[in-house]
Design a protein around this motif. Sequence first.
Motif, PDB file in Angstrom:
ATOM      1  N   UNK A 143       0.787  -1.228   0.032  1.00 41.38           N
ATOM      2  CA  UNK A 143       0.118  -0.246  -0.092  1.00 41.38           C
ATOM      3  C   UNK A 143       0.988   1.176  -0.057  1.00 41.38           C
ATOM      4  N   UNK A 144       1.931   1.099   0.814  1.00 38.60           N
ATOM      5  CA  UNK A 144       2.915   2.528   0.683  1.00 38.60           C
ATOM      6  C   UNK A 144       3.713   2.752  -0.321  1.00 38.60           C
ATOM      7  N   UNK A 145       3.989   1.546  -1.209  1.00 39.66           N
ATOM      8  CA  UNK A 145       4.753   1.785  -2.293  1.00 39.66           C
ATOM      9  C   UNK A 145       3.919   1.886  -3.571  1.00 39.66           C
ATOM     10  N   UNK A 146       2.346   1.923  -3.291  1.00 38.75           N
ATOM     11  CA  UNK A 146       1.489   1.940  -4.532  1.00 38.75           C
ATOM     12  C   UNK A 146       1.841   0.550  -5.517  1.00 38.75           C
ATOM     13  N   UNK A 147       2.143  -0.510  -4.986  1.00 38.49           N
ATOM     14  CA  UNK A 147       2.380  -1.808  -5.840  1.00 38.49           C
ATOM     15  C   UNK A 147       3.605  -1.696  -6.593  1.00 38.49           C
ATOM     16  N   UNK A 151      13.044  -1.169  -5.821  1.00 38.99           N
ATOM     17  CA  UNK A 151      14.177  -0.712  -6.599  1.00 38.99           C
ATOM     18  C   UNK A 151      13.641   0.577  -7.314  1.00 38.99           C
ATOM     19  N   UNK A 152      12.616   0.472  -7.794  1.00 38.24           N
ATOM     20  CA  UNK A 152      11.920   1.823  -8.726  1.00 38.24           C
ATOM     21  C   UNK A 152      11.876   2.858  -7.668  1.00 38.24           C
ATOM     22  N   UNK A 153      11.790   2.819  -6.453  1.00 43.70           N
ATOM     23  CA  UNK A 153      11.546   4.090  -5.645  1.00 43.70           C
ATOM     24  C   UNK A 153      12.864   4.626  -5.060  1.00 43.70           C
ATOM     25  N   UNK A 154      13.914   3.945  -5.321  1.00 43.83           N
ATOM     26  CA  UNK A 154      15.441   4.367  -5.057  1.00 43.83           C
ATOM     27  C   UNK A 154      15.834   5.753  -5.398  1.00 43.83           C
ATOM     28  N   UNK A 155      15.211   6.246  -6.646  1.00 42.66           N
ATOM     29  CA  UNK A 155      15.851   7.634  -7.051  1.00 42.66           C
ATOM     30  C   UNK A 155      15.229   8.661  -6.270  1.00 42.66           C
ATOM     31  N   UNK A 156      13.731   8.380  -5.965  1.00 40.84           N
ATOM     32  CA  UNK A 156      13.050   9.435  -5.078  1.00 40.84           C
ATOM     33  C   UNK A 156      12.931   9.261  -3.711  1.00 40.84           C
ATOM     34  N   UNK A 157      13.806   8.310  -3.000  1.00 41.75           N
ATOM     35  CA  UNK A 157      13.491   7.942  -1.670  1.00 41.75           C
ATOM     36  C   UNK A 157      13.690   9.123  -0.636  1.00 41.75           C
TER      37      UNK A 157
END
Length: 227
Positions: A143-147, A151-157
């Motif tokens: 739910x927190x990562x929108x599915x 690894x796709x969230x690292x650039x905007x962490x």
Amino acid sequence: MQGSRPTPYKITINIGQLTNQEWERVLTALAAQAIFTASLLNGEMPPDVETAFDAAKVSLFPQTQQDLTTKCSCPDAANPCKHLAAVFYLLGERFDQDPFLIFRLRGRTREEILGALRAGRQGYGAERQGYGAAAAIGAAAEKLTDGRPLEELIPTFWQEGAPLEHFTVSIAAPEVGAVLLKRLGAPPLGQDATEVSATLTRTYAIVTSQALDLAFGDEEEDEPAAA
């Protein structure tokens, strides 16, 4: 119990204990109600706790002569006599200080009750929701990562998330006063233990009151005066 004679009278009170099977039913009924578990874990006796015992088809308090027998060594023929009545009064005060005492008299200690309730709530919640703790954590993470894969969230962490304009904080006094003191019980300080607990309880109440004054004092001062 000290009476009018130099030698104190001997008081005997026997309370029948519930069987293991009866306690199993009671604990199951208690764990099925979240409000019962929350109150007991906070050291509070739920006002309607007897409904759980009714569901288990047993009684929390003695109901028959077999459940409660009393005896006093005084010459008074009445039962209960005034010495037994005084002991019952003192027991009532102890029940107010430690609601788990009545459970102990019926065959289960505080530790046994709380341990069984924690285990029962975990099992009840998993059975009701249909998945275990690992699956629940996975669902929350998705739910927190929108599915999306992590690894796709690292650039905007390190980027800020959604604005918090609508984030609110509720400041209020706790529903149960001095929760920690009630959960820990009387401190092992000898005869002064009761006074120490009472002093700390008053201190907690004063600190709570002053914290609320600090939290809302500015708002009260900024209110326009009535015309």
